[in-house]
Write a protein that holds these residues in place. Sequence first.
Motif, PDB file in Angstrom:
ATOM      1  N   PHE A   1       6.298  -9.883  26.247  1.00 20.16           N
ATOM      2  CA  PHE A   1       6.751  -9.529  24.907  1.00 20.16           C
ATOM      3  C   PHE A   1       5.772 -10.122  23.909  1.00 20.16           C
ATOM      4  CE2 PHE A   1      11.566  -9.042  25.855  1.00 20.16           C
ATOM      5  CZ  PHE A   1      11.337  -7.770  26.345  1.00 20.16           C
ATOM      6  N   ARG A   2       5.587  -9.435  22.828  1.00 20.28           N
ATOM      7  CA  ARG A   2       4.659  -9.900  21.800  1.00 20.28           C
ATOM      8  C   ARG A   2       5.229 -11.130  21.085  1.00 20.28           C
ATOM      9  NH1 ARG A   2       6.745  -8.428  16.860  1.00 20.28           N
ATOM     10  NH2 ARG A   2       8.267  -6.761  16.951  1.00 20.28           N
ATOM     11  N   ASN A   3       4.343 -11.970  20.586  1.00 22.11           N
ATOM     12  CA  ASN A   3       4.781 -13.103  19.762  1.00 22.11           C
ATOM     13  C   ASN A   3       4.036 -13.101  18.436  1.00 22.11           C
ATOM     14  OD1 ASN A   3       2.261 -14.015  20.465  1.00 22.11           O
ATOM     15  ND2 ASN A   3       3.009 -15.626  21.819  1.00 22.11           N
ATOM     16  N   SER A   4       3.410 -11.975  18.131  1.00 21.73           N
ATOM     17  CA  SER A   4       2.711 -11.820  16.861  1.00 21.73           C
ATOM     18  C   SER A   4       3.198 -10.540  16.198  1.00 21.73           C
ATOM     19  CB  SER A   4       1.199 -11.767  17.103  1.00 21.73           C
ATOM     20  OG  SER A   4       0.879 -10.671  17.923  1.00 21.73           O
ATOM     21  N   PRO A   5       2.974 -10.420  14.905  1.00 19.86           N
ATOM     22  CA  PRO A   5       3.430  -9.209  14.216  1.00 19.86           C
ATOM     23  C   PRO A   5       2.622  -7.983  14.634  1.00 19.86           C
ATOM     24  CG  PRO A   5       2.521 -10.812  12.651  1.00 19.86           C
ATOM     25  CD  PRO A   5       2.400 -11.395  14.010  1.00 19.86           C
ATOM     26  N   VAL A   6       3.271  -6.854  14.603  1.00 21.11           N
ATOM     27  CA  VAL A   6       2.617  -5.564  14.818  1.00 21.11           C
ATOM     28  C   VAL A   6       3.103  -4.619  13.725  1.00 21.11           C
ATOM     29  CG1 VAL A   6       2.362  -5.807  17.319  1.00 21.11           C
ATOM     30  CG2 VAL A   6       4.404  -4.743  16.406  1.00 21.11           C
ATOM     31  N   TRP A   7       2.393  -3.540  13.529  1.00 26.09           N
ATOM     32  CA  TRP A   7       2.833  -2.525  12.586  1.00 26.09           C
ATOM     33  C   TRP A   7       2.419  -1.165  13.118  1.00 26.09           C
ATOM     34  CZ3 TRP A   7      -0.535  -6.440  11.497  1.00 26.09           C
ATOM     35  CH2 TRP A   7      -1.872  -6.103  11.361  1.00 26.09           C
ATOM     36  N   ILE A   8       3.089  -0.148  12.605  1.00 24.89           N
ATOM     37  CA  ILE A   8       2.889   1.207  13.090  1.00 24.89           C
ATOM     38  C   ILE A   8       2.422   2.068  11.921  1.00 24.89           C
ATOM     39  CG2 ILE A   8       4.021   3.213  14.129  1.00 24.89           C
ATOM     40  CD1 ILE A   8       6.058   1.072  15.256  1.00 24.89           C
ATOM     41  N   GLY A   9       1.377   2.834  12.159  1.00 20.37           N
ATOM     42  CA  GLY A   9       0.857   3.728  11.129  1.00 20.37           C
ATOM     43  C   GLY A   9      -0.345   4.476  11.647  1.00 20.37           C
ATOM     44  N   LYS A  10      -0.976   5.184  10.757  1.00 17.50           N
ATOM     45  CA  LYS A  10      -2.183   5.926  11.118  1.00 17.50           C
ATOM     46  C   LYS A  10      -3.238   4.954  11.633  1.00 17.50           C
ATOM     47  CE  LYS A  10      -0.855   9.937   9.321  1.00 17.50           C
ATOM     48  NZ  LYS A  10      -0.506  11.045  10.129  1.00 17.50           N
ATOM     49  N   GLU A  11      -4.131   5.437  12.471  1.00 12.50           N
ATOM     50  CA  GLU A  11      -5.183   4.589  13.027  1.00 12.50           C
ATOM     51  C   GLU A  11      -5.964   3.918  11.907  1.00 12.50           C
ATOM     52  OE1 GLU A  11      -8.965   4.917  16.052  1.00 12.50           O
ATOM     53  OE2 GLU A  11      -7.417   6.463  16.082  1.00 12.50           O
ATOM     54  N   GLY A  12      -6.142   2.599  12.030  1.00 11.77           N
ATOM     55  CA  GLY A  12      -6.888   1.831  11.047  1.00 11.77           C
ATOM     56  C   GLY A  12      -6.072   1.339   9.865  1.00 11.77           C
ATOM     57  N   CYS A  13      -4.780   1.654   9.831  1.00 16.61           N
ATOM     58  CA  CYS A  13      -3.977   1.197   8.700  1.00 16.61           C
ATOM     59  C   CYS A  13      -3.782  -0.317   8.766  1.00 16.61           C
ATOM     60  CB  CYS A  13      -2.637   1.917   8.655  1.00 16.61           C
ATOM     61  SG  CYS A  13      -1.406   1.300   9.802  1.00 16.61           S
ATOM     62  N   SER A  14      -3.423  -0.885   7.640  1.00 13.05           N
ATOM     63  CA  SER A  14      -3.161  -2.322   7.577  1.00 13.05           C
ATOM     64  C   SER A  14      -1.660  -2.542   7.431  1.00 13.05           C
ATOM     65  CB  SER A  14      -3.897  -2.934   6.391  1.00 13.05           C
ATOM     66  OG  SER A  14      -3.328  -2.460   5.180  1.00 13.05           O
ATOM     67  N   LEU A  15      -1.277  -3.790   7.439  1.00 10.70           N
ATOM     68  CA  LEU A  15       0.130  -4.144   7.252  1.00 10.70           C
ATOM     69  C   LEU A  15       0.654  -3.594   5.923  1.00 10.70           C
ATOM     70  CD1 LEU A  15       2.554  -5.683   8.364  1.00 10.70           C
ATOM     71  CD2 LEU A  15       1.643  -7.746   7.337  1.00 10.70           C
ATOM     72  N   LYS A  16      -0.187  -3.581   4.898  1.00  5.40           N
ATOM     73  CA  LYS A  16       0.226  -3.113   3.566  1.00  5.40           C
ATOM     74  C   LYS A  16       0.587  -1.632   3.546  1.00  5.40           C
ATOM     75  CE  LYS A  16      -1.929  -6.329   0.423  1.00  5.40           C
ATOM     76  NZ  LYS A  16      -2.799  -6.464  -0.737  1.00  5.40           N
ATOM     77  N   ASN A  17      -0.141  -0.806   4.277  1.00  9.58           N
ATOM     78  CA  ASN A  17       0.139   0.633   4.225  1.00  9.58           C
ATOM     79  C   ASN A  17       0.730   1.160   5.537  1.00  9.58           C
ATOM     80  OD1 ASN A  17      -2.206   0.452   5.700  1.00  9.58           O
ATOM     81  ND2 ASN A  17      -3.343   1.957   4.512  1.00  9.58           N
ATOM     82  N   ALA A  18       1.340   0.287   6.318  1.00 12.32           N
ATOM     83  CA  ALA A  18       1.975   0.682   7.576  1.00 12.32           C
ATOM     84  C   ALA A  18       3.194   1.553   7.308  1.00 12.32           C
ATOM     85  CB  ALA A  18       2.386  -0.552   8.363  1.00 12.32           C
TER      86      ALA A  18
END
Length: 171
Positions: free
Chosen positions: A29-46
């Motif tokens: 299981f992950r222990n760091s944040p992840v985000w979902i979005g278009k390839e190359g997106c950042s946490l801000k635009n996830a």
Amino acid sequence: MPLSGRLLKNAHYLMCNSERYRKKYPGEFRNSPVWIGKEGCSLKNALFVPPVYEDMTDAFSELERYINYEKSENVFVRAALIHYQFETIHPFIDANGRTGRLLNTLYLLENGIIQKPVLRWSEILWRCSDRYYAELQQVHETGVFDNWIRFFLDSLKRAAANDDLPVINRL
């Protein structure tokens, strides 16, 4: 083995045991944040940010309890809710979609809905991926599951219909 984090970690390890996933912690299981979005997106635009580790582990424990001990809804509705919750928790760095589809296949097998693990669900969801993500996001934003459940059941029916094998016992 019951449908559990341990089982899914083992399956995830086997699915991701390749050079491509070497740095993505297969079977953990992950222990760091992840985000979902278009390839190359950042946490801000996830498009979506799953829960942080502490909330994720609590949510996964609740999901395990729901899968194995609460049998209140129709099995198909439960499968839709299980899939939504797993994808929302997003417990792995990568390959959550495949692992979630495996979880649903195992759940349907365990409940006698399918006789063999032969659903072509990945193919169906790939064809309508924009709608798939939109339906998941709509539930996240509104808390209303009706359209998600309809979409899920339709995609499941289409996945079962793609096979020549009689896999559905009852619908």
